[in-house]
Design a protein around this motif. Structure first.
Motif, PDB file in Angstrom:
ATOM      1  N   ARG A 196       0.832  -1.211   0.000  1.00  0.00           N
ATOM      2  CA  ARG A 196       0.000   0.000   0.000  1.00  0.00           C
ATOM      3  C   ARG A 196       0.861   1.252   0.000  1.00  0.00           C
ATOM      4  NH1 ARG A 196      -3.031  -3.130   3.705  1.00  0.00           N
ATOM      5  NH2 ARG A 196      -2.040  -2.066   5.449  1.00  0.00           N
ATOM      6  N   GLU A 197       1.945   1.234   0.774  1.00  0.00           N
ATOM      7  CA  GLU A 197       2.845   2.379   0.812  1.00  0.00           C
ATOM      8  C   GLU A 197       3.513   2.591  -0.544  1.00  0.00           C
ATOM      9  OE1 GLU A 197       3.381   4.645   3.253  1.00  0.00           O
ATOM     10  OE2 GLU A 197       1.690   3.657   4.229  1.00  0.00           O
ATOM     11  N   SER A 198       3.823   1.502  -1.228  1.00  0.00           N
ATOM     12  CA  SER A 198       4.435   1.608  -2.556  1.00  0.00           C
ATOM     13  C   SER A 198       3.486   2.299  -3.529  1.00  0.00           C
ATOM     14  CB  SER A 198       4.802   0.211  -3.062  1.00  0.00           C
ATOM     15  OG  SER A 198       5.314   0.263  -4.379  1.00  0.00           O
ATOM     16  N   ILE A 199       2.206   1.941  -3.465  1.00  0.00           N
ATOM     17  CA  ILE A 199       1.211   2.588  -4.335  1.00  0.00           C
ATOM     18  C   ILE A 199       1.075   4.060  -3.989  1.00  0.00           C
ATOM     19  CG2 ILE A 199      -1.239   2.633  -4.940  1.00  0.00           C
ATOM     20  CD1 ILE A 199      -1.268  -0.405  -4.500  1.00  0.00           C
ATOM     21  N   ARG A 200       1.087   4.387  -2.694  1.00  0.00           N
ATOM     22  CA  ARG A 200       0.969   5.786  -2.275  1.00  0.00           C
ATOM     23  C   ARG A 200       2.178   6.600  -2.710  1.00  0.00           C
ATOM     24  NH1 ARG A 200      -0.822   3.355   2.809  1.00  0.00           N
ATOM     25  NH2 ARG A 200      -3.088   3.405   2.895  1.00  0.00           N
ATOM     26  N   ARG A 201       3.359   5.989  -2.634  1.00  0.00           N
ATOM     27  CA  ARG A 201       4.558   6.708  -3.055  1.00  0.00           C
ATOM     28  C   ARG A 201       4.501   7.054  -4.538  1.00  0.00           C
ATOM     29  NH1 ARG A 201       7.224   3.021   0.540  1.00  0.00           N
ATOM     30  NH2 ARG A 201       7.629   1.579  -1.185  1.00  0.00           N
ATOM     31  N   ARG A 202       3.982   6.126  -5.333  1.00  0.00           N
ATOM     32  CA  ARG A 202       3.897   6.390  -6.773  1.00  0.00           C
ATOM     33  C   ARG A 202       2.825   7.415  -7.112  1.00  0.00           C
ATOM     34  NH1 ARG A 202       4.403   0.628  -7.063  1.00  0.00           N
ATOM     35  NH2 ARG A 202       2.166   0.454  -7.512  1.00  0.00           N
ATOM     36  N   SER A 203       1.750   7.428  -6.328  1.00  0.00           N
ATOM     37  CA  SER A 203       0.644   8.343  -6.625  1.00  0.00           C
ATOM     38  C   SER A 203       0.717   9.645  -5.842  1.00  0.00           C
ATOM     39  CB  SER A 203      -0.691   7.651  -6.315  1.00  0.00           C
ATOM     40  OG  SER A 203      -0.786   7.318  -4.937  1.00  0.00           O
ATOM     41  N   GLY A 204       1.615   9.718  -4.860  1.00  0.00           N
ATOM     42  CA  GLY A 204       1.732  10.931  -4.056  1.00  0.00           C
ATOM     43  C   GLY A 204       0.627  11.084  -3.031  1.00  0.00           C
ATOM     44  N   THR A 205      -0.043   9.990  -2.689  1.00  0.00           N
ATOM     45  CA  THR A 205      -1.135  10.036  -1.714  1.00  0.00           C
ATOM     46  C   THR A 205      -0.584  10.098  -0.298  1.00  0.00           C
ATOM     47  OG1 THR A 205      -2.438   8.669  -3.203  1.00  0.00           O
ATOM     48  CG2 THR A 205      -3.252   8.889  -0.947  1.00  0.00           C
ATOM     49  N   ILE A 206      -1.269  10.854   0.555  1.00  0.00           N
ATOM     50  CA  ILE A 206      -0.866  10.968   1.954  1.00  0.00           C
ATOM     51  C   ILE A 206      -1.250   9.691   2.692  1.00  0.00           C
ATOM     52  CG2 ILE A 206      -1.190  12.270   4.108  1.00  0.00           C
ATOM     53  CD1 ILE A 206      -1.871  14.699   2.415  1.00  0.00           C
ATOM     54  N   PRO A 207      -0.368   9.137   3.540  1.00  0.00           N
ATOM     55  CA  PRO A 207      -0.692   7.924   4.294  1.00  0.00           C
ATOM     56  C   PRO A 207      -1.916   8.097   5.181  1.00  0.00           C
ATOM     57  CG  PRO A 207       1.651   8.403   4.414  1.00  0.00           C
ATOM     58  CD  PRO A 207       0.999   9.595   3.773  1.00  0.00           C
ATOM     59  N   GLU A 208      -2.605   6.987   5.466  1.00  0.00           N
ATOM     60  CA  GLU A 208      -3.798   7.021   6.299  1.00  0.00           C
ATOM     61  C   GLU A 208      -3.467   7.392   7.739  1.00  0.00           C
ATOM     62  OE1 GLU A 208      -6.116   3.496   3.818  1.00  0.00           O
ATOM     63  OE2 GLU A 208      -5.491   3.174   5.881  1.00  0.00           O
ATOM     64  N   TYR A 209      -2.277   7.044   8.215  1.00  0.00           N
ATOM     65  CA  TYR A 209      -1.868   7.360   9.571  1.00  0.00           C
ATOM     66  C   TYR A 209      -0.357   7.539   9.589  1.00  0.00           C
ATOM     67  CZ  TYR A 209      -0.800   2.384   9.463  1.00  0.00           C
ATOM     68  OH  TYR A 209      -0.334   1.150   9.094  1.00  0.00           O
ATOM     69  N   GLU A 210       0.120   8.299  10.569  1.00  0.00           N
ATOM     70  CA  GLU A 210       1.546   8.575  10.657  1.00  0.00           C
ATOM     71  C   GLU A 210       2.289   7.367  11.230  1.00  0.00           C
ATOM     72  OE1 GLU A 210       3.202  11.144   9.569  1.00  0.00           O
ATOM     73  OE2 GLU A 210       1.396  12.125   8.822  1.00  0.00           O
ATOM     74  N   SER A 211       3.371   7.003  10.610  1.00  0.00           N
ATOM     75  CA  SER A 211       4.184   5.906  11.100  1.00  0.00           C
ATOM     76  C   SER A 211       5.601   6.076  10.594  1.00  0.00           C
ATOM     77  CB  SER A 211       3.627   4.551  10.641  1.00  0.00           C
ATOM     78  OG  SER A 211       4.469   3.499  11.055  1.00  0.00           O
ATOM     79  N   SER A 212       6.548   5.904  11.513  1.00  0.00           N
ATOM     80  CA  SER A 212       7.960   6.010  11.140  1.00  0.00           C
ATOM     81  C   SER A 212       8.523   4.668  10.709  1.00  0.00           C
ATOM     82  CB  SER A 212       8.773   6.550  12.336  1.00  0.00           C
ATOM     83  OG  SER A 212       8.645   5.689  13.460  1.00  0.00           O
ATOM     84  N   LEU A 213       7.701   3.609  10.770  1.00  0.00           N
ATOM     85  CA  LEU A 213       8.164   2.265  10.428  1.00  0.00           C
ATOM     86  C   LEU A 213       8.266   2.082   8.919  1.00  0.00           C
ATOM     87  CD1 LEU A 213       6.095   0.044  12.881  1.00  0.00           C
ATOM     88  CD2 LEU A 213       8.541   0.458  12.989  1.00  0.00           C
ATOM     89  N   LYS A 214       9.268   1.359   8.499  1.00  0.00           N
ATOM     90  CA  LYS A 214       9.344   0.868   7.127  1.00  0.00           C
ATOM     91  C   LYS A 214       8.930  -0.593   7.203  1.00  0.00           C
ATOM     92  CE  LYS A 214      13.001   4.005   5.595  1.00  0.00           C
ATOM     93  NZ  LYS A 214      12.114   4.779   4.708  1.00  0.00           N
ATOM     94  N   TRP A 215       7.854  -0.940   6.543  1.00  0.00           N
ATOM     95  CA  TRP A 215       7.235  -2.235   6.776  1.00  0.00           C
ATOM     96  C   TRP A 215       8.066  -3.384   6.250  1.00  0.00           C
ATOM     97  CZ3 TRP A 215       4.274  -1.849  10.560  1.00  0.00           C
ATOM     98  CH2 TRP A 215       3.494  -0.694  10.766  1.00  0.00           C
ATOM     99  N   TRP A 216       8.879  -3.158   5.221  1.00  0.00           N
ATOM    100  CA  TRP A 216       9.754  -4.231   4.765  1.00  0.00           C
ATOM    101  C   TRP A 216      10.831  -4.517   5.800  1.00  0.00           C
ATOM    102  CZ3 TRP A 216      14.989  -3.385   4.074  1.00  0.00           C
ATOM    103  CH2 TRP A 216      15.402  -2.050   3.977  1.00  0.00           C
TER     104      TRP A 216
END
Length: 268
Positions: free
Chosen positions: A98-118
């Motif tokens: 989901r984060e990968s899709i947001r990065r490509r589309s420039g969408t703001i994340p649903e919630y703030e998180s400093s974690l990198k899920w990978w």
């Protein structure tokens, strides 16, 4: 009267199945200390906790899934098992995509998180091994897929290097893991190498998949092989390799698949 461990577990399971993980956690907070189960037996059953982790993943809250996993031993007096880590790692994988899709589309994340899920998925994989739990094919596939979504092809290769069947030609020290990755895992690793320009590593993975007795290439694998056949194959040092040997033996399965597809297309 007192709330029994069985009653509390059943109530939490019902909440988890309805994706009401928040209500399930509230029930544990309210009635967990009143359970007649001793602390050594856990406040609720491990099945109930695992289903809460899974519900958090389905609800796109991997942060809560990891939080519950981290609190299992201390807060709920339940030791994580293979399913606990599987559901948390799957949640991290879905979150990274989901984060990968947001990065490509420039969408703001649903919630703030400093974690990198990978990174979180890799950390959980390492931790479960340290606890003596051997990851299954689904766990390995989820970790590799998370690395692929993040463009971390080196990390994806690193996961495969820990397996006996891959350490011989990829290098690395194998662990005691018995489960080999499935085709989904291998395709994700090939995709990660392709995106990262690691063509030689991608060719090695494809050739291993093609000649393996455990898994056979599917249409997705053939598409990757087509991409590899038209791209320059270079090592990390920049040395270019001949593509001809690869081209001559790349499509034993691909030829039949593509011929069938071409015939169906012409018939339309």
């Amino acid at each position: 009267g007192k709330v029994t461990k069985r009653a509390l577990s059943n109530a939490v399971i019902a909440c988890a199945k309805a994706n009401e993980w928040g209500e399930g956690l509230n029930l544990i907070e309210l009635y967990g200390n009143c359970s007649v189960a001793s602390k050594s037996n856990g406040v609720v059953s491990i099945t109930a906790i695992n289903l809460l982790i899974r519900a958090c993943g389905r609800s796109s809250r991997p942060d809560k899934a990891v939080e519950i996993l981290n609190n299992m031993s201390v807060k709920y007096s339940v030791k994580p098992d293979l399913a606990s880590y599987r559901y948390a790692i799957v949640a991290c994988n879905h979150a990274e995509h989901r984060e990968s899709i947001r990065r490509r589309s420039g969408t703001i994340p649903e919630y703030e998180s400093s974690l990198k899920w990978w990174q979180c998925a890799l950390s959980l994989l390492r931790r479960m091994r340290e606890e003596g739990l051997q990851p299954d094919a689904q766990i390995l596939s989820s970790v590799v897929s998370a690395c692929e979504a993040a463009g971390e092809w080196q990390r994806a290769i690193g996961v495969l290097q820990s397996l006996r069947s891959f350490s011989s030609f990829l290098g690395g020290k194998p662990t005691n893991c018995e489960d080999d990755p499935n085709l989904y895992c291998l395709n994700a690793a090939i995709s990660a190498c392709t995106k990262g320009g690691a063509w030689l590593e991608a060719v090695q993975l494809y050739e291993h998949t093609r000649t393996s007795s455990a898994v056979r290439p599917n249409f997705v694998t053939v598409i990757f092989s087509l991409l590899l056949s038209i791209m320059p194959i270079k090592s990390n040092s920049g040395r270019q390799f001949s593509r001809k040997p690869f081209e001559k033996r790349s499509f034993p399965l691909g030829s039949s698949v593509l011929t069938k597809w071409k015939g169906e297309k012409n018939a339309c």
